[in-house]
Design a protein around this motif. Structure first.
Motif, PDB file in Angstrom:
ATOM      1  N   ASN A 127       0.827  -1.212   0.000  1.00 53.78           N
ATOM      2  CA  ASN A 127       0.000   0.000   0.000  1.00 53.78           C
ATOM      3  C   ASN A 127       0.857   1.257   0.000  1.00 53.78           C
ATOM      4  O   ASN A 127       0.471   2.291  -0.570  1.00 53.78           O
ATOM      5  N   ASP A 128       2.033   1.196   0.658  1.00 54.08           N
ATOM      6  CA  ASP A 128       2.934   2.355   0.642  1.00 54.08           C
ATOM      7  C   ASP A 128       3.433   2.638  -0.773  1.00 54.08           C
ATOM      8  O   ASP A 128       3.609   3.801  -1.157  1.00 54.08           O
ATOM      9  N   LEU A 129       3.674   1.578  -1.554  1.00 56.13           N
ATOM     10  CA  LEU A 129       4.152   1.763  -2.929  1.00 56.13           C
ATOM     11  C   LEU A 129       3.126   2.475  -3.794  1.00 56.13           C
ATOM     12  O   LEU A 129       3.465   3.277  -4.657  1.00 56.13           O
ATOM     13  N   THR A 130       1.857   2.164  -3.577  1.00 54.68           N
ATOM     14  CA  THR A 130       0.801   2.762  -4.410  1.00 54.68           C
ATOM     15  C   THR A 130       0.692   4.272  -4.221  1.00 54.68           C
ATOM     16  O   THR A 130       0.094   4.957  -5.054  1.00 54.68           O
ATOM     17  N   LYS A 131       1.264   4.800  -3.144  1.00 54.83           N
ATOM     18  CA  LYS A 131       1.183   6.241  -2.870  1.00 54.83           C
ATOM     19  C   LYS A 131       2.304   7.029  -3.552  1.00 54.83           C
ATOM     20  O   LYS A 131       2.309   8.258  -3.512  1.00 54.83           O
ATOM     21  N   THR A 132       3.259   6.327  -4.168  1.00 50.80           N
ATOM     22  CA  THR A 132       4.380   6.989  -4.840  1.00 50.80           C
ATOM     23  C   THR A 132       3.964   7.447  -6.228  1.00 50.80           C
ATOM     24  O   THR A 132       3.350   6.688  -6.986  1.00 50.80           O
ATOM     25  N   ARG A 133       4.278   8.658  -6.566  1.00 46.56           N
ATOM     26  CA  ARG A 133       3.923   9.196  -7.887  1.00 46.56           C
ATOM     27  C   ARG A 133       4.625   8.408  -8.985  1.00 46.56           C
ATOM     28  O   ARG A 133       5.800   8.113  -8.883  1.00 46.56           O
ATOM     29  N   GLY A 134       3.872   8.091 -10.019  1.00 49.53           N
ATOM     30  CA  GLY A 134       4.417   7.285 -11.098  1.00 49.53           C
ATOM     31  C   GLY A 134       4.050   5.816 -10.962  1.00 49.53           C
ATOM     32  O   GLY A 134       4.428   4.997 -11.799  1.00 49.53           O
ATOM     33  N   TYR A 135       3.288   5.473  -9.914  1.00 53.52           N
ATOM     34  CA  TYR A 135       2.876   4.079  -9.694  1.00 53.52           C
ATOM     35  C   TYR A 135       2.006   3.602 -10.851  1.00 53.52           C
ATOM     36  O   TYR A 135       1.086   4.286 -11.289  1.00 53.52           O
TER      37      TYR A 135
END
Length: 352
Positions: free
Chosen positions: A102-110
């Protein structure tokens, strides 16, 4: 001949016919083997690293992505976009740590399509990296090496087989432009420098730094052990991404003891270092050192110059003969010859 054949009994005639049939079948098989070959697949041996977490050893797939410690090139090979990688590096450089998907999905460019069906390849490791590595071998279909035009370091380009002249051209383009995508060295080495320059032009995403019509600003000499990204970007051939890579490598080392170590970060060639050597210096007093007499294997192994084997030899020598009385005693260890000559600068006898 026929009389001899007729003089044979029925059983003897039958046995002769069977023997003759077997000989003909064997002859046909030998002839067919020369013209019919089974399909073959080129196989190469890949070394797969295994990491230990606690006391249990876990073998990871070669395509595994260590989310909190992987390099930009490793993320690019996984298929992540340039935008995602840059933002992920910024997040980690600021002290951020990915705990779950879930933390990865918050990174721009996901991009959800990149991770589709590949969640099992993600490892949310500690930022300290692996404790040590072992090796095992696995047979798998051969895959061609590729070079990422924006993220691959000079060493990675050389290892992939890219012509050194082309590698220098990529570095020059990075100083001014964003480059996207990957190339296969086997394909581009034969197109000539003009064709390669045309290929780079076609991969330009946008201008990194607009050309200046003013005179080049004079850069005051500065210490690379206290420089931030803004200061490093004043150097020839250093863009923001290169500056971040230099800072990342500086943190792993504990500081620079010589400006030549900048080439080890993979973003500066020897030629670019020569252009900048008059405006940079390294203050050794700011370098973080490690004690030979108190540091364990885990702490020693984290330094880029110390392999697992050397770290283990240091600890075992200490147990067998007592504390080191001189830093130079490390030179007698078997694995020291493979270490960097700068390693001595990072070691001390102090007990902290």
């Amino acid at each position: 001949m026929w009389r001899q054949w007729l003089s044979l009994s029925a059983g003897e005639q039958k046995g002769f016919i069977i023997l003759l049939s077997l000989c003909l079948m064997l002859l046909c098989g030998l002839i067919a083997s020369k013209y019919i070959k089974p399909d073959s697949v080129d196989i190469e041996l890949h070394i797969i690293e295994a990491s230990t977490k606690g006391s249990d050893s876990t073998f990871y797939d070669a395509d595994t992505l260590f989310v909190n410690s992987s390099t930009a090139t490793e993320m690019a090979r996984f298929g992540l976009s340039d935008r995602f990688i840059v933002n992920a590096l910024k997040y980690r450089d600021a002290g951020g740590h990915y705990r779950d998907f879930n933390d990865l999905t918050k990174t721009r460019g996901y991009d959800s399509t990149v991770f589709s069906g590949r969640h099992h390849l993600l490892v949310f490791d500690n930022s300290g990296g692996v404790a040590y590595s072992k090796h095992r071998y696995e047979k798998r279909p051969e895959s061609r090496k590729v070079v990422h035009l924006w993220f691959s370091t000079v060493d990675e380009m050389n290892a992939a087989g890219l012509n050194l002249r082309y590698a220098d051209s990529i570095l020059s383009f990075r100083n001014r432009f964003f480059l996207t995508g990957t190339i296969k060295p086997d394909s581009v080495n034969s197109i000539g420098i003009d064709g390669f320059m045309a290929l780079l032009t076609s991969r330009i995403k946008g201008e990194k730094r607009p050309p200046s019509t003013k005179e080049k600003r004079v850069v005051e000499p500065f210490d690379i052990n206290i420089a931030d990204t803004t200061m490093l970007m004043q150097l020839d051939g250093v863009n923001r991404f290169a500056a971040l890579r230099i800072l990342e490598y500086r943190n792993r080392l504990g500081g620079f003891v010589d400006i030549r170590q900048l080439t080890e970060s993979g973003v500066l060639s020897s030629e670019l270092l020569n252009k900048n050597e008059n405006v940079i210096f390294a203050d050794k007093t700011k370098v973080k050192t490690m004690s030979l007499n108190t540091s364990g294997v885990d702490k020693l192994r984290k330094h880029p110059y110390i392999s697992f084997y050397l770290a283990k030899e240091i600890v075992e020598r200490r147990k067998a003969k007592g504390d080191f009385t001189a830093v130079e005693q490390i030179k007698g260890l078997p694995s020291f010859d493979a270490a960097s000559p700068f390693l001595i600068e990072y070691l001390t006898l102090d007990k902290k």
